[in-house]
Design a protein around this motif. Structure first.
Motif, PDB file in Angstrom:
ATOM      1  N   LEU A  56       0.803  -1.208  -0.009  1.00  0.00           N
ATOM      2  CA  LEU A  56       0.139   0.176  -0.169  1.00  0.00           C
ATOM      3  C   LEU A  56       0.788   1.305  -0.072  1.00  0.00           C
ATOM      4  N   GLY A  57       2.154   1.059  -0.176  1.00  0.00           N
ATOM      5  CA  GLY A  57       3.040   2.348  -0.246  1.00  0.00           C
ATOM      6  C   GLY A  57       3.419   2.778   0.919  1.00  0.00           C
ATOM      7  N   VAL A  58       3.256   2.507   2.261  1.00  0.00           N
ATOM      8  CA  VAL A  58       3.643   3.157   3.410  1.00  0.00           C
ATOM      9  C   VAL A  58       4.271   2.208   4.264  1.00  0.00           C
ATOM     10  N   GLN A  59       5.348   2.757   5.190  1.00  0.00           N
ATOM     11  CA  GLN A  59       5.647   2.002   6.344  1.00  0.00           C
ATOM     12  C   GLN A  59       5.224   2.114   7.503  1.00  0.00           C
ATOM     13  N   ASP A  60       4.935   3.618   7.575  1.00  0.00           N
ATOM     14  CA  ASP A  60       4.497   3.978   8.919  1.00  0.00           C
ATOM     15  C   ASP A  60       2.923   4.054   9.176  1.00  0.00           C
ATOM     16  N   GLY A  61       2.236   2.929   8.973  1.00  0.00           N
ATOM     17  CA  GLY A  61       0.814   2.724   9.003  1.00  0.00           C
ATOM     18  C   GLY A  61       0.503   1.461  10.137  1.00  0.00           C
ATOM     19  N   GLN A  62      -0.953   1.533   9.810  1.00  0.00           N
ATOM     20  CA  GLN A  62      -1.349   0.211  10.453  1.00  0.00           C
ATOM     21  C   GLN A  62      -2.482  -0.633   9.909  1.00  0.00           C
ATOM     22  N   VAL A  63      -2.363  -1.910  10.076  1.00  0.00           N
ATOM     23  CA  VAL A  63      -3.301  -2.765   9.368  1.00  0.00           C
ATOM     24  C   VAL A  63      -3.967  -3.644  10.524  1.00  0.00           C
ATOM     25  N   ILE A  64      -5.417  -3.616  10.479  1.00  0.00           N
ATOM     26  CA  ILE A  64      -6.128  -4.560  11.489  1.00  0.00           C
ATOM     27  C   ILE A  64      -6.976  -5.367  10.627  1.00  0.00           C
ATOM     28  N   PHE A  65      -6.605  -6.674  10.853  1.00  0.00           N
ATOM     29  CA  PHE A  65      -7.193  -7.676  10.264  1.00  0.00           C
ATOM     30  C   PHE A  65      -8.689  -7.904  10.853  1.00  0.00           C
ATOM     31  N   THR A  66      -9.617  -7.999   9.758  1.00  0.00           N
ATOM     32  CA  THR A  66     -11.080  -8.333  10.267  1.00  0.00           C
ATOM     33  C   THR A  66     -11.751  -9.318   9.450  1.00  0.00           C
ATOM     34  N   SER A  67     -12.956  -9.558   9.845  1.00  0.00           N
ATOM     35  CA  SER A  67     -13.625 -10.610   9.104  1.00  0.00           C
ATOM     36  C   SER A  67     -14.155 -10.401   7.686  1.00  0.00           C
ATOM     37  N   GLY A  68     -13.757  -9.362   7.139  1.00  0.00           N
ATOM     38  CA  GLY A  68     -14.229  -9.110   5.796  1.00  0.00           C
ATOM     39  C   GLY A  68     -14.405  -7.434   5.663  1.00  0.00           C
ATOM     40  N   GLY A  69     -14.760  -7.319   4.428  1.00  0.00           N
ATOM     41  CA  GLY A  69     -15.190  -5.638   4.237  1.00  0.00           C
ATOM     42  C   GLY A  69     -16.088  -5.111   5.181  1.00  0.00           C
ATOM     43  N   THR A  70     -17.085  -5.725   5.367  1.00  0.00           N
ATOM     44  CA  THR A  70     -18.269  -5.185   6.266  1.00  0.00           C
ATOM     45  C   THR A  70     -17.911  -4.651   7.394  1.00  0.00           C
ATOM     46  N   GLU A  71     -17.058  -5.517   8.272  1.00  0.00           N
ATOM     47  CA  GLU A  71     -16.592  -5.377   9.471  1.00  0.00           C
ATOM     48  C   GLU A  71     -15.456  -4.245   9.471  1.00  0.00           C
ATOM     49  N   ALA A  72     -14.700  -4.045   8.322  1.00  0.00           N
ATOM     50  CA  ALA A  72     -13.521  -2.959   8.182  1.00  0.00           C
ATOM     51  C   ALA A  72     -14.195  -1.759   7.968  1.00  0.00           C
ATOM     52  N   ILE A 217      -4.571   9.363  14.905  1.00  0.00           N
ATOM     53  CA  ILE A 217      -5.364   9.088  15.843  1.00  0.00           C
ATOM     54  C   ILE A 217      -6.341   7.540  15.458  1.00  0.00           C
ATOM     55  N   PRO A 218      -6.115   6.673  16.030  1.00  0.00           N
ATOM     56  CA  PRO A 218      -6.607   5.294  15.577  1.00  0.00           C
ATOM     57  C   PRO A 218      -8.360   5.411  15.862  1.00  0.00           C
ATOM     58  N   PRO A 219      -9.214   4.315  15.096  1.00  0.00           N
ATOM     59  CA  PRO A 219     -10.347   4.366  15.486  1.00  0.00           C
ATOM     60  C   PRO A 219     -10.724   3.894  16.706  1.00  0.00           C
ATOM     61  N   GLN A 220     -11.838   4.050  17.309  1.00  0.00           N
ATOM     62  CA  GLN A 220     -12.296   3.578  18.734  1.00  0.00           C
ATOM     63  C   GLN A 220     -12.433   1.980  18.297  1.00  0.00           C
ATOM     64  N   ALA A 221     -12.297   1.038  19.355  1.00  0.00           N
ATOM     65  CA  ALA A 221     -12.513  -0.414  19.050  1.00  0.00           C
ATOM     66  C   ALA A 221     -14.306  -0.500  18.990  1.00  0.00           C
ATOM     67  N   LEU A 222     -14.818  -1.534  18.195  1.00  0.00           N
ATOM     68  CA  LEU A 222     -16.296  -2.085  18.335  1.00  0.00           C
ATOM     69  C   LEU A 222     -16.560  -3.004  19.163  1.00  0.00           C
ATOM     70  N   ASN A 223     -15.380  -3.771  19.474  1.00  0.00           N
ATOM     71  CA  ASN A 223     -15.757  -5.196  20.331  1.00  0.00           C
ATOM     72  C   ASN A 223     -14.509  -5.252  21.291  1.00  0.00           C
ATOM     73  N   PHE A 224     -14.855  -5.652  22.423  1.00  0.00           N
ATOM     74  CA  PHE A 224     -13.722  -5.895  23.477  1.00  0.00           C
ATOM     75  C   PHE A 224     -13.605  -7.061  24.126  1.00  0.00           C
ATOM     76  N   GLY A 225     -12.387  -7.181  24.445  1.00  0.00           N
ATOM     77  CA  GLY A 225     -11.945  -8.610  24.982  1.00  0.00           C
ATOM     78  C   GLY A 225     -10.546  -8.505  25.501  1.00  0.00           C
ATOM     79  N   GLY A 226      -9.645  -9.438  24.786  1.00  0.00           N
ATOM     80  CA  GLY A 226      -8.233  -9.251  25.315  1.00  0.00           C
ATOM     81  C   GLY A 226      -7.308  -8.393  24.656  1.00  0.00           C
ATOM     82  N   GLY A 227      -7.877  -7.452  23.875  1.00  0.00           N
ATOM     83  CA  GLY A 227      -6.962  -6.299  23.482  1.00  0.00           C
ATOM     84  C   GLY A 227      -6.156  -6.646  22.170  1.00  0.00           C
ATOM     85  N   GLN A 228      -6.324  -7.645  21.496  1.00  0.00           N
ATOM     86  CA  GLN A 228      -5.656  -8.058  20.249  1.00  0.00           C
ATOM     87  C   GLN A 228      -5.654  -7.000  19.295  1.00  0.00           C
ATOM     88  N   GLU A 229      -4.996  -6.926  18.195  1.00  0.00           N
ATOM     89  CA  GLU A 229      -4.759  -5.904  16.981  1.00  0.00           C
ATOM     90  C   GLU A 229      -5.011  -4.467  17.825  1.00  0.00           C
TER      91      GLU A 229
END
Length: 377
Positions: A56-72, A217-229
């Motif tokens: 995606l052309g950047v080094q200083d970024g963040q990737v959050i893996f999701t269940s698909g496009g809808t969740e992302a 500024i990252p997005p706020q989480a939509l689900n809560f648990g062990g703090g992964q990703e």
């Protein structure tokens, strides 16, 4: 079978399946575990994340893996709106977004946010002048899809990014589910701040996607648990899914496929033009892999069934709404004439298609029109 419904989903690539299976066999440990097997899984996970950022052309970024496009898309729209609420409560999107964006926006309206929906012309294009006029000091998120999933319209993301950055402090998100691998997509300076990608649209696996964004500024989480990703998507991370989507992104042969798909699209446009009761939507503005056709006073389902009987798989619209008999929100937004609204079909190319498949589609199309007594001029 000739499969021309690649905008709905694609067949998993053999190499992607192989990677998925191998990782599940050899690196099945929980990447959050502190033992050696866990560390090995974590190393592979972070390698996949770095590979994706590089693509995606950047080094200083963040990737959050999701269940698909809808969740992302949900994480981007709702998460960033909540994270940036101290700056304002105004959001902008378009009236032809995927339901995962539109419904997220509708939810935020119930939470005190104000949303402006950009209109589109008959080809599905937004007006960048309208975008500029809608921006405010309190605008915090703008979400504009790159390629429309129903008619293929390409929005001018670089121009949108320049306008948004010049006239606001808003975060710019784009749903790139239909464009990655078909058009240039990046997080570089002239692009969006955050993008959504879905694996099964690029010969990856269903149930896998990602939200990638620049540092900030990252997005706020939509689900809560062990703090992964990074605390943004709790739950044990599926390392094999992460490796598989990174693999699918790496093997997307953008230049070669884009050129071939564009040739096929232009060929079909020329072929369909003489038929008096069929029109191509987004004629001049669509992505190379999508050809959307509207028939005069013919239900799209009739065409889909006829082509299927001849061994060709097409669809009526987005797979997310194709079971509805009513005209979709995209068709309504482009103000297609009533006599064409219910006769929309979509042809979408993929890497397993060949020029001979296009020729066979033309033959069946001609048979269909002849059967209806609607030959070409």
């Amino acid at each position: 079978m000739i499969y021309f419904d690649n905008s709905a989903t694609t067949a998993p690539d053999d190499s992607v399946l192989t990677s998925f299976i191998e990782v599940n066999k050899r690196f099945f440990a929980n990447p959050a575990s502190i033992h050696l097997a866990g560390k090995q899984a974590e190393t592979l996970l972070e390698k996949s994340r770095a590979q994706i950022l590089s693509i995606l052309g950047v080094q200083d970024g963040q990737v959050i893996f999701t269940s698909g496009g809808t969740e992302a898309n949900n994480l981007a729209v709702i998460g960033f709106a909540r994270a940036l609420r101290s700056r304002g409560n105004h959001l902008i999107t378009t009236e032809i977004e995927h339901p995962s964006v539109l419904n997220a926006m509708a939810y935020l309206e119930t939470q005190g946010f104000e949303v402006d929906y950009l209109t589109v012309d008959e080809q599905g294009m937004i007006s960048t002048e309208e975008l500029k006029n809608k921006l405010r000091a309190e605008t915090v998120v703008v979400s504009i899809m790159h390629v429309n999933n129903e008619i293929g319209t390409i929005q001018p993301l670089a121009e949108c990014a320049r306008i948004i950055k010049k006239h606001s402090r808003a975060l710019f998100h784009s749903d790139a589910v239909q464009s990655f691998g078909k058009l240039p997509v990046s997080l570089t300076g002239d692009g969006p701040d955050a993008i959504t990608i879905s694996a099964h649209k690029i010969n990856g696996l269903k149930g896998s996607g990602l939200l990638a964004f620049r540092k900030g500024i990252p997005p706020q989480a939509l689900n809560f648990g062990g703090g992964q990703e990074h605390g943004l998507r709790s739950g044990t991370v599926a390392v094999a899914d992460a490796v598989a989507i990174a693999k699918a992104m790496r093997i997307s042969s953008l230049d070669e496929e884009q050129q071939e798909f564009r040739q096929w699209r232009n060929r079909l446009i020329r072929f369909i033009e003489p038929f008096k009761d069929a029109v191509v939507l987004a004629l001049d503005k669509a992505a190379p892999h999508i050809v959307t056709i509207a028939f005069y006073k013919i239900k799209g389902e009739v065409a889909v069934n006829f082509f299927q009987e001849k061994g060709i798989i097409i669809s009526t619209s987005s797979a997310c709404s194709s079971k509805s008999s009513a005209a979709g929100h995209v068709i309504e937004a482009i103000r297609l004439a009533d006599k064409y609204k219910n006769g929309v079909i979509r042809v979408s190319f993929g890497k397993d298609n060949h020029e001979q498949h296009v020729a066979e589609f033309e033959q069946v199309f001609a048979q269909f029109m002849e059967l209806l007594g609607r030959g070409n001029d």
